[in-house]
Design an enzyme around this catalytic site. Structure first.
Site, short mmCIF file in Angstrom:
data_model
loop_
_atom_site.label_atom_id
_atom_site.label_comp_id
_atom_site.label_asym_id
_atom_site.label_seq_id
_atom_site.Cartn_x
_atom_site.Cartn_y
_atom_site.Cartn_z
N ASP A 184 1.26 -1.22 0.35
CA ASP A 184 -0.06 -0.04 -0.22
C ASP A 184 1.03 1.49 0.00
OD1 ASP A 184 -2.74 0.98 -0.21
OD2 ASP A 184 -2.83 1.43 2.31
N HIS A 227 -4.33 2.92 -7.24
CA HIS A 227 -5.80 1.84 -6.97
C HIS A 227 -6.26 1.97 -7.04
CE1 HIS A 227 -3.32 3.22 -2.98
NE2 HIS A 227 -4.45 2.16 -2.19
N HIS A 259 -5.93 -1.19 -8.73
CA HIS A 259 -6.97 -2.02 -7.71
C HIS A 259 -8.02 -2.11 -7.46
CE1 HIS A 259 -8.54 -2.74 -3.61
NE2 HIS A 259 -7.56 -3.11 -3.63
N HIS A 306 -4.84 -6.04 0.22
CA HIS A 306 -5.60 -4.89 -0.41
C HIS A 306 -4.04 -4.18 -0.80
CE1 HIS A 306 -6.45 -0.28 -1.13
NE2 HIS A 306 -5.41 -0.42 -0.06
#
Ligand SMILES: [Zn+2]
Length: 431
Positions: free
Chosen positions: A225, A308, A311, A325
């Site tokens: 992350d 993101h 993602h 995540h």
């Protein structure tokens, strides 16, 4: 001199055209007509457009942070002191079931506290239930202790009620703890909405011993992350994109994001190896700070971009649900670098880091070895959905270019892995 003021096309800058206005003259998008032009009242078509765009002025930069950040071995022992500083006498502690086992002793000393066990999903129903408990207990502060969903529930209860908020993460798998955002899910576990609060936690307490006591995969996912933060803040800074705190990115956020990246590259592997042995070294402390504080400040006030969104696109493929995540974000970073046409050295540095610490570099690392092009196209389309942060990139983005970036990232990552393990094959020469 190439620059000419919008209001003075036929001439160079008149004496009345201030340096500030010169910076924003015709070659730049965000311009204001010079005072001389406005005084003349002759704004042409172009001038009017510019004046409308800047009717309320350029987007201000905004930086947000928690009131206090405390990290270290046994840091949970500072909770009482923090609550005292916040003048809390009746805190409500919402916590994961495992918290009793890992820090029950430290919590025993808190007088006047009400304990509520988190039921597992940060849903509107759960938020309402905890909020009701808080009202019944006459709570003057909320303390969230546990994983991301517990902390998000604590935020969603404290902020609307105007209560003080202390966040105590028990894992370092994402950069959410310091932020003013909660991700709310349905009872079935599907993302329902993002709730943005105009206020960050009053304090974040990170007990290193607790973090290291959790499986090391959480720490590594947090690195994934954190790996995205610099690249996304960099893209957002170039476009002056609106961040989650409703402002343009600050220099501070970009510098912090860069420090996050440098820290991960320098200390990531050492931290993983030490944490696996249960050892708390300076590298472990630095990586936990990078995952939590540096990445948290960097993403919230620096902005998100393609990684993101990619993602988010990958999450539509069922196979990826078993991955964390940060693991999906790490692959999103590699695809983002391909999309941005970054130099080989930059991509190789990121991919090698992922290989070193144990983050995905190929689609097969995310359970997508059998994904069809149609599946991947669906993921690319979701990554390009309206409102996605991928549009903070400084160029036009399309599902096709995102799909190509995903395929290129997969190929690059697999090749790099093969080189490292001595399994790389040279391309077959035709003919
Ligand atoms: Zn993230």
């Amino acid at each position: 001199m190439k620059h000419r003021c919008v209001g003075h096309r036929s001439r160079r800058f008149p004496p009345s055209c201030s340096p500030v206005v010169r910076v924003g003259c015709v070659n730049q998008a965000a311009v204001i007509p010079c005072p001389a032009r406005r005084a003349l009242g002759k704004a042409g078509k172009h001038g009017r457009r510019i004046m409308q765009e800047n009717a309320s002025g350029p987007l201000a930069t905004v930086f947000a942070a928690p009131g206090r950040y405390i990290q270290g071995r046994g840091a949970i022992d500072r909770l009482g002191e923090v609550l005292e500083q916040l003048k809390s006498k009746r805190p409500l502690i919402v916590r994961d079931p495992i918290v009793e086992e890992i820090m029950g002793e430290a919590l025993k000393g808190l007088s006047g506290a009400t304990h509520v066990e988190f039921k597992g999903e940060c849903s509107p129903e759960e938020i309402d239930r905890v909020a009701e408990e808080a009202r019944e207990a006459g709570a003057d502060a909320i303390v969230g202790i546990g994983g991301g969903k517990t902390l998000d529930t604590a935020k969603a209860v404290a902020h609307p009620a105007g209560l003080s908020l202390v966040i105590v993460p028990t894992i370092a798998s994402t950069d959410a703890p310091t932020s003013a955002v909660s991700v709310v899910y349905t009872e079935e576990g599907e993302v329902l909405e993002y709730r943005l609060f105009g206020r960050n936690p009053d304090a974040v307490i990170v007990d290193t011993e607790v973090i290291v006591g959790a499986p090391v995969r959480f720490l590594v996912a947090g690195m994934g992350d954190g790996l995205s933060t610099y690249f996304e803040a960099d893209a957002s800074s170039r476009t002056r994109a609106k961040t989650l705190v409703s402002g343009a990115p600050t220099q501070a956020a970009l510098a912090i994001a860069r420090l996050c990246y440098d820290t991960l590259l320098e200390h990531g592997l050492a931290a993983r190896l030490a944490a696996e042995r249960g050892a708390i070294t300076p590298s472990v402390e630095k990586v936990i700070e990078a995952n939590t504080l540096l990445s948290g400040l960097g993403f919230e006030s620096g902005g998100l971009a393609a990684a993101h969104s990619i993602h988010n696109g990958l999450t539509v493929l069922e196979e990826t649900h078993q991955f964390w995540h940060g693991e999906k974000v790490a692959f999103g970073v590699i695809a983002m670098l391909m999309l941005e046409d970054r130099p080989f050295d930059v991509v190789a540095e990121v991919v090698d880091f992922c290989l070193e610490v144990g983050l995905p570099v190929g689609l097969d690392d995310l359970g997508l070895e059998n994904a069809s092009e149609e599946d991947l196209r669906r993921a690319a389309e979701v990554a390009c959905a309206e409102g996605e942060t991928i549009y903070n990139e400084p160029f036009d983005v399309y599902p096709q270019t995102v799909l190509d970036a995903i395929l290129a990232a997969d190929a690059f990552g697999r090749q790099r892995r093969a080189v490292l393990t001595g399994e790389a094959e040279l391309p077959t020469v035709a003919g």
